[in-house]
Scaffold this motif. Sequence first.
Motif, PDB file in Angstrom:
ATOM      1  N   LEU A   1      97.666 -13.453  17.631  1.00 38.16           N
ATOM      2  CA  LEU A   1      96.338 -13.155  18.171  1.00 38.16           C
ATOM      3  C   LEU A   1      95.970 -11.691  17.958  1.00 38.16           C
ATOM      4  N   PHE A   2      96.953 -10.807  18.115  1.00 35.24           N
ATOM      5  CA  PHE A   2      96.703  -9.381  17.900  1.00 35.24           C
ATOM      6  C   PHE A   2      96.332  -9.109  16.446  1.00 35.24           C
ATOM      7  N   VAL A   3      97.061  -9.738  15.527  1.00 31.61           N
ATOM      8  CA  VAL A   3      96.764  -9.558  14.103  1.00 31.61           C
ATOM      9  C   VAL A   3      95.373 -10.099  13.780  1.00 31.61           C
TER      10      VAL A   3
ATOM     11  N   PHE B   1      88.086  -6.749  13.017  1.00 33.11           N
ATOM     12  CA  PHE B   1      87.451  -5.448  12.782  1.00 33.11           C
ATOM     13  C   PHE B   1      87.455  -5.106  11.282  1.00 33.11           C
ATOM     14  N   VAL B   2      88.525  -5.497  10.591  1.00 31.63           N
ATOM     15  CA  VAL B   2      88.591  -5.249   9.149  1.00 31.63           C
ATOM     16  C   VAL B   2      87.542  -6.076   8.420  1.00 31.63           C
ATOM     17  N   LEU B   3      87.408  -7.351   8.812  1.00 29.36           N
ATOM     18  CA  LEU B   3      86.408  -8.216   8.185  1.00 29.36           C
ATOM     19  C   LEU B   3      85.002  -7.686   8.409  1.00 29.36           C
ATOM     20  N   ARG B   4      84.743  -7.195   9.620  1.00 28.12           N
ATOM     21  CA  ARG B   4      83.417  -6.632   9.886  1.00 28.12           C
ATOM     22  C   ARG B   4      83.149  -5.428   8.995  1.00 28.12           C
ATOM     23  N   LYS B   5      84.131  -4.558   8.883  1.00 29.97           N
ATOM     24  CA  LYS B   5      83.957  -3.372   8.045  1.00 29.97           C
ATOM     25  C   LYS B   5      83.748  -3.759   6.582  1.00 29.97           C
ATOM     26  N   SER B   6      84.477  -4.768   6.117  1.00 33.81           N
ATOM     27  CA  SER B   6      84.316  -5.225   4.736  1.00 33.81           C
ATOM     28  C   SER B   6      82.937  -5.832   4.515  1.00 33.81           C
ATOM     29  N   ALA B   7      82.466  -6.602   5.502  1.00 30.19           N
ATOM     30  CA  ALA B   7      81.129  -7.187   5.387  1.00 30.19           C
ATOM     31  C   ALA B   7      80.057  -6.107   5.360  1.00 30.19           C
ATOM     32  N   MET B   8      80.241  -5.066   6.174  1.00 28.58           N
ATOM     33  CA  MET B   8      79.297  -3.956   6.172  1.00 28.58           C
ATOM     34  C   MET B   8      79.285  -3.264   4.808  1.00 28.58           C
TER      35      MET B   8
ATOM     36  N   GLY C   1      76.313  -3.799  16.893  1.00 28.54           N
ATOM     37  CA  GLY C   1      77.591  -3.105  16.948  1.00 28.54           C
ATOM     38  C   GLY C   1      78.165  -3.031  18.347  1.00 28.54           C
ATOM     39  N   GLN C   2      77.298  -3.007  19.388  1.00 31.14           N
ATOM     40  CA  GLN C   2      77.785  -2.931  20.757  1.00 31.14           C
ATOM     41  C   GLN C   2      78.566  -4.168  21.178  1.00 31.14           C
ATOM     42  N   LEU C   3      78.463  -5.245  20.408  1.00 35.16           N
ATOM     43  CA  LEU C   3      79.163  -6.478  20.744  1.00 35.16           C
ATOM     44  C   LEU C   3      80.508  -6.607  20.046  1.00 35.16           C
ATOM     45  N   MET C   4      80.951  -5.564  19.361  1.00 33.86           N
ATOM     46  CA  MET C   4      82.288  -5.601  18.766  1.00 33.86           C
ATOM     47  C   MET C   4      83.405  -5.820  19.782  1.00 33.86           C
ATOM     48  N   PRO C   5      83.271  -5.334  21.031  1.00 34.02           N
ATOM     49  CA  PRO C   5      84.333  -5.604  22.008  1.00 34.02           C
ATOM     50  C   PRO C   5      84.582  -7.082  22.282  1.00 34.02           C
ATOM     51  N   MET C   6      83.710  -7.973  21.803  1.00 34.21           N
ATOM     52  CA  MET C   6      83.970  -9.390  21.997  1.00 34.21           C
ATOM     53  C   MET C   6      85.238  -9.829  21.271  1.00 34.21           C
ATOM     54  N   PHE C   7      85.648  -9.101  20.244  1.00 26.50           N
ATOM     55  CA  PHE C   7      86.949  -9.376  19.622  1.00 26.50           C
ATOM     56  C   PHE C   7      88.078  -9.132  20.620  1.00 26.50           C
TER      57      PHE C   7
END
Length: 514
Positions: A255-257, A263-270, A178-184
């Motif tokens: 790029l912003f979208v 982040f939405v895809l990550r949450k859906s995968a979780m 989770g700490q690597l989410m800022p890579m987005f």
Amino acid sequence: MKIEKYETRKPNISSYLAPCVIGAFFCFLFLFYGVGQYPDSATYIGYNTSREPLYPLFLKFCRRLAGKEHFLWLAALLQNVLAFFANWYLYRFFVRQFRLNLLFRIAALLVILAPHLFTSVFTPSGIVLTNAILSEGLTISLYPLFATFLLEAFFREKKGYYLAASYVTALLLSLARGQLMPMFLVWFVVSAAAFARSAAASRAAEPGMQQSVGQEPDMQTVGAKGQAAALKGAKEQRPGRGMDAKRICAILLALFVATALGFVLRKSAMRCYHESMTDGVVHANTGGNVTLLTNVLYSADEEAVAAAEEALSDRDAAYLHDIYTQMKEQGLCASDADSGFHARILHHEDSHDKIKFGILSVLLTSGVWQEWYELPEGSKDGFEMAVDEDKMAGRLMKAVLPHSADSFLATYLYVAAGGFVRTVSLLSPVFSVYALLIYVVAAALMCYLFKRKSGRDGAWLMAVVLLMTAANVCATALTIMCLSRYMIYNMTLFYLAGLVCVWEVVRERFCKER
């Protein structure tokens, strides 16, 4: 400004020797050190949903292929194979993009391989990350892949494939830690800069562009018709710049979208992971309220805790009091640390897990069980225990934080500073001074190369690496300790960037042509 292309030199012996050396190195790590199991390994092997899903699913895949007896060996083997390809690709990119000579190629190879022995030789855990049954076993290879794809997109004219590849890799990294989410966010900033850089390069290459940016035509060398044509050309160039601005704005919006979608895809995968493992009960992972409460309580003093208790229910206030009392008895508060930069960082690292697992987890579980005892039997599922613990931790954290914000920020800055040190060296009085100096040198080289007409690629590279370093350090310091195994991701990239900056400075002495 010029977008550099790869060189077209014929391959030499170093082109074939380098992958052999890299492959032999990771074969040595796998065969000599073997599978590394650590206290956290069981939470991945057992598919504990307090962990991010990628690594437990990777182990599950290995179990199906190799069976229960050999799947850990297969996991370690695949991790080393992935490390070979990732590091060879990284090496190949740097050699080709920056046209390193033989001396700098050898140095780059050493810089790429050395950090993989750093944690095994210089850290108390003695961990070899590519062999470890931990999420870092994957992220240590996925991270250089992400960086290389992103740098390819930055420096290449055709960016689509590399942007997509780096985006997918960023998603995988976020699902591993989770700490690597800022890579987005890093992906967004670097991609935006890449398109802006390309647009500036294309405008600079347009005929008559110099006149369009305010330079008057030489009236002594052109006739009346030439003057009129030059002025007309200059006026016609200005609308084109407006169109470029519109295109850049559209790209930035896209790029912003895409970043928000990540982040939405990550949450859906979780959510999908939890639905398959815990009947849809979703709870926080390593960056949840329990971890944040650990850091907040570590920084808080008795006055802050007493003020927080007044804002809580009697039950929550009693648990908060018991938690803090145990922390004080065991000397686990920031006020118990010795003075000094290193002493404060090391005391936090020693206290964090003792607070989180030895005190918080026990008392939060007790508090949730007491709440459940008052509910009708069967109204709560066992999987919801972690969810309710996280909610209880959130209540306590929100009550304490307003009264200890200053001390919490101070602790955070100490931890982050230690993270920057550990990114490039060891945490000790001597090496911390070295780390400060090496960052100053890196910044000076970057600024110097930006001012030069040639060598700006090295400056851009250093800027990207420093951005990635800051993102990793700042995110990790917010949730956990900045240990070497969490900071090592950017060690290779930082020294490679420094090597390239030095090469750009001395390049003219080695090569007559750029």
